[in-house]
Design a protein around this motif. Structure first.
Motif, PDB file in Angstrom:
ATOM      1  N   MET A  38      47.370  60.942  40.745  1.00 14.45           N
ATOM      2  CA  MET A  38      47.745  59.576  41.156  1.00 14.45           C
ATOM      3  C   MET A  38      48.697  59.642  42.349  1.00 14.45           C
ATOM      4  SD  MET A  38      46.834  56.704  40.465  1.00 14.45           S
ATOM      5  CE  MET A  38      45.761  57.534  39.295  1.00 14.45           C
ATOM      6  N   ARG A  88      50.692  49.371  42.526  1.00 15.09           N
ATOM      7  CA  ARG A  88      50.556  48.890  41.153  1.00 15.09           C
ATOM      8  C   ARG A  88      51.845  48.216  40.699  1.00 15.09           C
ATOM      9  NH1 ARG A  88      49.793  53.703  37.572  1.00 15.09           N
ATOM     10  NH2 ARG A  88      47.776  53.658  38.589  1.00 15.09           N
ATOM     11  N   GLU A 116      52.074  45.003  42.265  1.00 11.68           N
ATOM     12  CA  GLU A 116      51.132  44.088  41.619  1.00 11.68           C
ATOM     13  C   GLU A 116      51.738  43.538  40.324  1.00 11.68           C
ATOM     14  OE1 GLU A 116      46.954  44.792  39.485  1.00 11.68           O
ATOM     15  OE2 GLU A 116      47.203  45.882  41.362  1.00 11.68           O
ATOM     16  N   ASP A 117      52.348  44.463  39.571  1.00 16.23           N
ATOM     17  CA  ASP A 117      52.971  44.056  38.307  1.00 16.23           C
ATOM     18  C   ASP A 117      54.087  43.059  38.542  1.00 16.23           C
ATOM     19  OD1 ASP A 117      51.357  45.436  36.715  1.00 16.23           O
ATOM     20  OD2 ASP A 117      52.891  46.744  35.850  1.00 16.23           O
ATOM     21  N   ALA A 154      52.746  39.833  39.559  1.00 15.50           N
ATOM     22  CA  ALA A 154      52.150  39.108  38.443  1.00 15.50           C
ATOM     23  C   ALA A 154      53.225  38.413  37.623  1.00 15.50           C
ATOM     24  CB  ALA A 154      51.364  40.072  37.557  1.00 15.50           C
ATOM     25  N   PRO A 203      41.737  35.534  40.036  1.00 17.06           N
ATOM     26  CA  PRO A 203      42.400  35.795  41.316  1.00 17.06           C
ATOM     27  C   PRO A 203      41.870  34.911  42.445  1.00 17.06           C
ATOM     28  CG  PRO A 203      41.735  37.845  40.249  1.00 17.06           C
ATOM     29  CD  PRO A 203      41.161  36.732  39.441  1.00 17.06           C
ATOM     30  N   ARG A 230      36.796  54.076  41.784  1.00 15.64           N
ATOM     31  CA  ARG A 230      37.719  53.430  40.842  1.00 15.64           C
ATOM     32  C   ARG A 230      37.174  53.585  39.431  1.00 15.64           C
ATOM     33  NH1 ARG A 230      40.612  49.066  43.226  1.00 15.64           N
ATOM     34  NH2 ARG A 230      41.147  48.324  41.163  1.00 15.64           N
ATOM     35  N   GLU A 231      38.075  53.642  38.476  1.00 15.39           N
ATOM     36  CA  GLU A 231      37.624  53.988  37.135  1.00 15.39           C
ATOM     37  C   GLU A 231      36.774  52.905  36.494  1.00 15.39           C
ATOM     38  OE1 GLU A 231      41.181  55.309  35.184  1.00 15.39           O
ATOM     39  OE2 GLU A 231      40.785  57.387  35.761  1.00 15.39           O
ATOM     40  N   PHE A 232      36.947  51.645  36.916  1.00 16.72           N
ATOM     41  CA  PHE A 232      36.134  50.625  36.244  1.00 16.72           C
ATOM     42  C   PHE A 232      34.663  50.752  36.622  1.00 16.72           C
ATOM     43  CE2 PHE A 232      37.465  48.283  40.038  1.00 16.72           C
ATOM     44  CZ  PHE A 232      36.302  47.667  40.428  1.00 16.72           C
ATOM     45  N   PHE A 270      39.583  56.121  30.067  1.00 24.62           N
ATOM     46  CA  PHE A 270      40.127  56.750  31.261  1.00 24.62           C
ATOM     47  C   PHE A 270      41.645  56.762  31.228  1.00 24.62           C
ATOM     48  CE2 PHE A 270      35.934  55.370  32.347  1.00 24.62           C
ATOM     49  CZ  PHE A 270      35.445  56.391  33.121  1.00 24.62           C
ATOM     50  N   TYR A 281      45.108  50.697  34.707  1.00 23.77           N
ATOM     51  CA  TYR A 281      45.119  49.728  35.800  1.00 23.77           C
ATOM     52  C   TYR A 281      43.826  49.799  36.590  1.00 23.77           C
ATOM     53  CZ  TYR A 281      50.009  49.148  34.777  1.00 23.77           C
ATOM     54  OH  TYR A 281      51.177  48.868  34.138  1.00 23.77           O
ATOM     55  N   GLY A 282      43.196  50.972  36.573  1.00 29.15           N
ATOM     56  CA  GLY A 282      41.983  51.135  37.358  1.00 29.15           C
ATOM     57  C   GLY A 282      40.713  51.002  36.548  1.00 29.15           C
ATOM     58  N   SER A 283      40.803  51.153  35.222  1.00 34.24           N
ATOM     59  CA  SER A 283      39.566  51.233  34.454  1.00 34.24           C
ATOM     60  C   SER A 283      39.042  49.865  34.034  1.00 34.24           C
ATOM     61  CB  SER A 283      39.748  52.130  33.240  1.00 34.24           C
ATOM     62  OG  SER A 283      40.658  51.563  32.342  1.00 34.24           O
ATOM     63  N   LEU A 284      39.797  48.808  34.332  1.00 34.11           N
ATOM     64  CA  LEU A 284      39.289  47.462  34.049  1.00 34.11           C
ATOM     65  C   LEU A 284      39.065  46.745  35.372  1.00 34.11           C
ATOM     66  CD1 LEU A 284      41.691  46.472  31.143  1.00 34.11           C
ATOM     67  CD2 LEU A 284      39.320  47.190  30.955  1.00 34.11           C
ATOM     68  N   ASN A 285      37.930  46.083  35.480  1.00 35.04           N
ATOM     69  CA  ASN A 285      37.608  45.342  36.695  1.00 35.04           C
ATOM     70  C   ASN A 285      38.580  44.171  36.856  1.00 35.04           C
ATOM     71  OD1 ASN A 285      36.457  43.833  38.738  1.00 35.04           O
ATOM     72  ND2 ASN A 285      34.364  44.297  38.080  1.00 35.04           N
ATOM     73  N   ARG A 315      38.480  41.598  38.471  1.00 35.95           N
ATOM     74  CA  ARG A 315      37.852  40.277  38.606  1.00 35.95           C
ATOM     75  C   ARG A 315      37.162  39.831  37.324  1.00 35.95           C
ATOM     76  NH1 ARG A 315      40.134  38.561  43.311  1.00 35.95           N
ATOM     77  NH2 ARG A 315      40.303  40.364  44.649  1.00 35.95           N
ATOM     78  N   ALA A 375      45.263  41.596  35.179  1.00 39.73           N
ATOM     79  CA  ALA A 375      46.577  41.428  35.802  1.00 39.73           C
ATOM     80  C   ALA A 375      47.566  40.725  34.874  1.00 39.73           C
ATOM     81  CB  ALA A 375      46.441  40.642  37.101  1.00 39.73           C
ATOM     82  N   ARG A 404      36.718  48.479  24.543  1.00 38.21           N
ATOM     83  CA  ARG A 404      35.447  48.478  25.261  1.00 38.21           C
ATOM     84  C   ARG A 404      34.632  49.719  24.906  1.00 38.21           C
ATOM     85  NH1 ARG A 404      35.768  48.626  31.592  1.00 38.21           N
ATOM     86  NH2 ARG A 404      36.893  50.502  31.034  1.00 38.21           N
TER      87      ARG A 404
END
Lengths: 337, 349
Positions: A1, A9, A12-13, A16, A29, A228-230, B106, B110-114, B116, B161, B175
């Motif tokens: 990372m 991040r 972002e937090d 938020a 968003p 990206r992980e998602f 994962f 913070y990265g493993s969920l979309n 949007r 977020a 998930r």
């Protein structure tokens, strides 16, 4: 990372937490972006200007018929050129020789006697129409090509990148210059066909040389999103490539796409005016650039004839650009000045 | 890990798995530019419902191992058998129907969920894709799995977020488990979380494992987490498994010098208060480049026991006890030597 990712991040937090407008209650968003847009005075003013101009263009037939003016030579209801023109070709009513008249607020065109306001409104309609169609098509092509190249990668990506470079290196004006006489001579016997062919050719030229920027942008974005992980999670979940492209990646690309679109509309308006001014664009239908081209000759005696379309293009492009900037700020707060 | 004498059929059987990443991806200046030997011939088994922890420092190949098992990477060679099916060479398309059974959690919540997608969409998507529940029941199932991981079902409308790191990781776990997998590959599932939240998530994973009987492949650099969670542990160094054992055996009698060094680096509160001084093993230097690993034993460049034989002969993974195997020429000669040790660890087989 990496540290920058951590910092982002963290930001972002904090954001938020600090944002009162999305205090923990599922606000998308994009909706926050629209909210930001609505509270931006520049966006509101430029948006209003754009809206008025678009409405004027869209409602051009209605406005002109209510006003009793006509944009075409030899319209049955229009006064014949000989009735409104002096011997030197300049209009007998309104500027430049006579005082302002509400009948023809922007005066009449020299030699043809066509009402300038009517020409302007129809020109606005043409310019906006061409720009919007060209933008929609370039966006579709650019986003599609960029998505596939970025996600599939490998040889496909290399081929696509080469094609992008190829198109970028091809001189746009030269292509347009070469195309115009071909279209004109091909359809010279058929005035209606010529007008349509010119519009199609113009849009085709704008699209052919306009999609690469967005394709490149989207490709780059997808390349970074892909890791990206998602997206990896979506692969592990066994989702189809189509689903990953359209449902996972595309929503994350809305911001750059919206920004690109909002900035490409004014670019195309300006490009259309420029090409028409050079005589490469439209001749069969009224357009702003074409009017400017014709007005240059009589600028010394009849400045209003030139100023009206020039100022209209300026206001339109300026308002669209300001709106585009505001959209970018709203959708992508990190790049805010 | 097989448990003799009657090993159950393993859920996951990995044999001689290799993954090489070309050091220079461009095809033009090809010939030999070398390759990063991220995973270099590893083998292990995981029984249904079992837990195997893979530990090692950064660059040891543990993450690549997890990604290979989840088939996010294509193995260069070797075999991955999952529930009797060879999945190592399956294409993307052939793999799709099997995807449901192997899920992944994962590291980075913070990265493993979309960003949007709402939590509800994120959870409903895999359910719909695999048609696991009738269309009308998706919403109910989503709420169910949210409760399963200890989240308020009202979170369905939230965006990532709006959630904390721990909550996001719970959503990621939900998930993965929503599709009722048989194996979950968890790559550093708690490393990105606060320590207080780490314990919660580890306990959650443990509860879920007991309740659902899912097998876990836990990849972590955190020895404490692995000790807490895993029945069996494999230690990786530079793309190889250097030692593998059941948890108790590994933590009480680490045999490989590298494992001993790792263990000695873990701070221990009890030992600290009792005044007993822990002998801390300091490894000199950094791990060698995985592009050109050392000859013979890969650990020899940092090993305080290295002899001539280590540079010449690559030590095989030898069985010390039925559940404990070590790849070291001198494994039997140091520390607690088991009475029933077979073979001669000093001589390579």
């Amino acid at each position: 990372m990496s540290t920058t990712a951590d910092l982002e991040r963290l930001a972002e937090d904090l954001a938020a937490e600090a944002r009162p407008d999305r205090a923990g209650t599922g606000v998308s968003p994009h909706r926050t972006a629209l909210r930001r847009l609505r509270s931006d005075p520049v966006a509101v003013v430029s948006g209003a200007v754009v809206l008025v101009l678009v409405l004027l263009g869209l409602l051009a037939p209605l406005v002109t018929s209510l006003w009793g003016i006509h944009a075409t030579v030899g319209h049955p209801d229009a006064p014949r050129p000989s009735e409104v023109l002096l011997f030197d070709g300049y209009p007998a009513v309104g500027p430049p020789y006579e005082p302002f008249t509400w009948q023809h607020p922007l005066g009449l065109a020299p030699r043809t006697g066509v009402d300038n306001l009517a020409t302007l409104l129809y020109g606005l309609r043409t310019s906006l129409g061409v720009a919007v169609v060209a933008t929609v098509l370039t966006t579709l092509v650019g986003v599609g090509v960029g998505l596939v190249a970025g996600f599939v990668g490998g040889r496909t990506d290399r081929v696509v990148s080469f094609v992008i470079d190829l198109f970028l290196s091809f001189p746009f004006l030269l292509g347009a210059l070469a195309l115009a006489p071909i279209v004109v001579s091909r359809f010279s016997t058929d005035p209606d066909g010529l007008a349509l062919a010119q519009v199609v050719a113009l849009v085709a030229v704008l699209v052919t040389f306009g999609w690469m920027g967005l394709a490149r942008l989207i490709r780059g974005q997808v390349l970074s999103l892909r890791e990206r992980e998602f997206v990896q999670a979506a692969v592990v979940m066994g989702l189809s490539t189509r689903h990953i492209l359209l449902k996972e990646l595309l929503p994350n690309l809305v911001a750059p796409i919206v920004v690109a679109v909002s900035l490409s509309v004014p670019a195309f308006v300006a490009a259309e005016a420029g090409l028409s001014y050079l005589g490469i664009g439209l001749t069969g239908v009224p357009s702003l650039g074409q009017t400017i081209n014709q007005a240059v000759d009589s600028f010394e005696r009849y400045p209003l004839y030139l100023w009206a379309p020039v100022l209209t293009v300026m206001v339109l492009v300026l308002a669209l650009n300001l709106l585009g900037d505001a959209v970018r700020d709203a959708f992508d707060p990190r790049t805010r000045r | 890990m097989t448990h003799d004498p009657a090993p159950p059929d393993p859920l996951l059987a990995v044999r001689d798995l290799r993954k090489l990443f070309p050091a220079r991806p461009t095809a033009r200046r090809s010939r030999f530019q070398g390759a990063v030997r991220a995973v270099d011939g590893i083998s292990f088994d995981l029984r249904p419902g079992g837990t195997l922890g893979i530990v090692g420092e950064s660059g040891s190949g543990k993450t690549t191992t997890g990604r290979l098992v989840a088939r996010l990477e294509q193995p260069t060679s070797g075999s991955i058998r999952f529930a009797g099916t060879e999945i190592g060479a399956l294409s993307r398309k052939e793999m799709r129907p099997l995807r449901r059974q192997i899920q992944m959690v994962f590291q980075d919540p913070y990265g493993s969920l979309n960003p949007r997608q709402t939590v509800g969409t994120a959870l409903a998507t895999p359910l719909r894709a695999h048609a696991l529940v009738p269309a009308g029941g998706v919403g109910r199932r989503v709420r169910e799995v949210l409760e399963l991981v200890g989240l308020d079902p009202r979170h369905v409308d939230r965006y990532p977020a709006d959630l904390s790191g721990g909550q996001r990781q719970r959503v990621a776990v939900a998930r993965a488990l929503a599709v009722e997998p048989r194996l979950v590959v968890a790559d550093e599932p708690v490393s990105a979380l606060d320590v207080s939240v780490q314990a919660q998530v580890v306990n959650l994973l443990q509860d879920l494992r007991r309740e659902l009987g899912v097998a876990f492949l836990l990849i972590s650099h955190d020895l404490a987490v692995v000790r807490h969670f895993c029945d069996d542990v494999a230690v990786m160094y530079l793309g190889r498994i250097v030692e593998t054992a059941d948890r108790d055996s590994l933590y009480t009698r680490p045999l490989h010098p590298y494992t001993q060094a790792l263990m000695s680096a873990v701070p221990d509160v009890r030992r600290g208060t009792s005044g007993e001084r822990l002998h801390r093993i300091r490894l000199p230097g950094e791990p060698p480049s995985p592009v050109s690993p050392p000859s013979g034993c890969r650990f020899r460049t940092r090993c305080w026991r290295a002899q001539e034989v280590c540079a010449q002969v690559d030590p095989p993974l030898l069985e010390i006890t039925p559940t404990h195997r070590v790849a070291c020429h001198f494994a039997g000669e140091f520390g607690a030597v088991p009475a029933d040790r077979e073979g001669a660890p000093g001589q390579p087989g």
